[in-house]
Write a protein that holds these residues in place. Structure first.
Motif, mmCIF file in Angstrom:
data_model
loop_
_atom_site.group_PDB
_atom_site.id
_atom_site.type_symbol
_atom_site.label_atom_id
_atom_site.label_comp_id
_atom_site.label_asym_id
_atom_site.label_seq_id
_atom_site.Cartn_x
_atom_site.Cartn_y
_atom_site.Cartn_z
ATOM 1 N N ASP A 1 0.829 -1.215 0.000
ATOM 2 C CA ASP A 1 0.000 0.000 0.000
ATOM 3 C C ASP A 1 0.859 1.259 0.000
ATOM 4 O OD1 ASP A 1 -2.312 -1.488 -0.080
ATOM 5 O OD2 ASP A 1 -2.807 -1.205 2.048
ATOM 6 N N MET B 1 2.970 10.616 6.954
ATOM 7 C CA MET B 1 1.595 10.389 7.388
ATOM 8 C C MET B 1 1.144 8.964 7.023
ATOM 9 S SD MET B 1 -1.843 12.530 6.445
ATOM 10 C CE MET B 1 -1.941 11.900 4.773
ATOM 11 N N GLU B 2 1.443 8.541 5.800
ATOM 12 C CA GLU B 2 1.073 7.188 5.363
ATOM 13 C C GLU B 2 1.844 6.132 6.141
ATOM 14 O OE1 GLU B 2 -1.443 6.312 3.508
ATOM 15 O OE2 GLU B 2 -1.985 8.385 3.076
ATOM 16 N N ARG C 1 2.826 6.432 9.268
ATOM 17 C CA ARG C 1 2.199 6.349 10.598
ATOM 18 C C ARG C 1 0.920 5.517 10.533
ATOM 19 N NH1 ARG C 1 4.177 11.674 10.922
ATOM 20 N NH2 ARG C 1 2.176 12.550 10.288
ATOM 21 N N ARG C 2 0.153 5.684 9.460
ATOM 22 C CA ARG C 2 -1.048 4.851 9.276
ATOM 23 C C ARG C 2 -0.669 3.380 9.151
ATOM 24 N NH1 ARG C 2 -4.160 8.515 4.860
ATOM 25 N NH2 ARG C 2 -5.010 10.040 6.315
ATOM 26 N N ALA C 3 0.369 3.122 8.369
ATOM 27 C CA ALA C 3 0.831 1.742 8.187
ATOM 28 C C ALA C 3 1.304 1.156 9.516
ATOM 29 C CB ALA C 3 1.947 1.703 7.144
ATOM 30 N N LYS D 1 0.277 1.894 12.445
ATOM 31 C CA LYS D 1 -0.925 1.593 13.246
ATOM 32 C C LYS D 1 -1.520 0.260 12.798
ATOM 33 C CE LYS D 1 -5.094 3.797 14.977
ATOM 34 N NZ LYS D 1 -6.276 3.070 14.653
ATOM 35 N N ARG D 2 -1.588 0.033 11.496
ATOM 36 C CA ARG D 2 -2.099 -1.236 10.976
ATOM 37 C C ARG D 2 -1.212 -2.402 11.407
ATOM 38 N NH1 ARG D 2 -2.578 -0.478 4.748
ATOM 39 N NH2 ARG D 2 -3.190 -2.662 4.847
ATOM 40 N N GLU E 1 -1.882 -3.266 14.980
ATOM 41 C CA GLU E 1 -3.145 -3.998 15.111
ATOM 42 C C GLU E 1 -3.008 -5.445 14.630
ATOM 43 O OE1 GLU E 1 -5.689 -1.461 12.837
ATOM 44 O OE2 GLU E 1 -5.876 0.007 14.479
#
Length: 123
Positions: free
Chosen positions: A15, A108-109, A111-113, A115-116, A119
């Motif tokens: 991604d 930013m992307e 940091r999103r990754a 987080k994923r 999880e």
């Protein structure tokens, strides 16, 4: 790491290469072993994984010694692009970019990754 977790990690790094200007991404353990990679050359992935873990570890030691806390992320600038490193649980997310990339968007992307990844990884 279970096969389903590896598939999930592979998807996360894939991604990231959808971001304009990102030319590669990988996820490595802090021991330098590659968990997932978008690099076509496996040897390049292994070399970058080992280098990323070593650099991250050394910078982390220095930041702690200097009293500014543990390392969260780092950017290595080169003539034609950058390598970004971001801690993601007990792993390191590595992104290779072209010079013209929007670094704010990439961070930013990432940091999103991360987080994923948090999880998806148990504990």
């Amino acid at each position: 790491m279970a096969p389903q977790e590896r598939f999930s990690m592979r998807r996360i790094v894939e991604d990231l290469i959808r971001v304009d200007g990102v030319i590669g991404s990988l996820l490595v353990g802090k021991d330098g072993l590659v968990v997932a990679s978008t690099l076509l050359d496996e040897e390049d992935a292994e070399i970058l994984g080992a280098m990323s873990a070593a650099v991250f570890g050394e910078i982390d030691k220095a930041t702690r010694r200097l009293g500014v806390g543990h390392l969260v992320d780092s950017i290595i600038d080169a003539k034609d692009g950058s390598i970004l490193l971001l801690e993601a649980k007990e792993l390191i997310l590595v992104v290779i970019t072209q010079r013209t990339v929007n670094l704010g968007l990439v961070k930013m992307e990432m940091r999103r990754a991360a987080k994923r990844i948090s999880e998806a990884v148990p504990i």
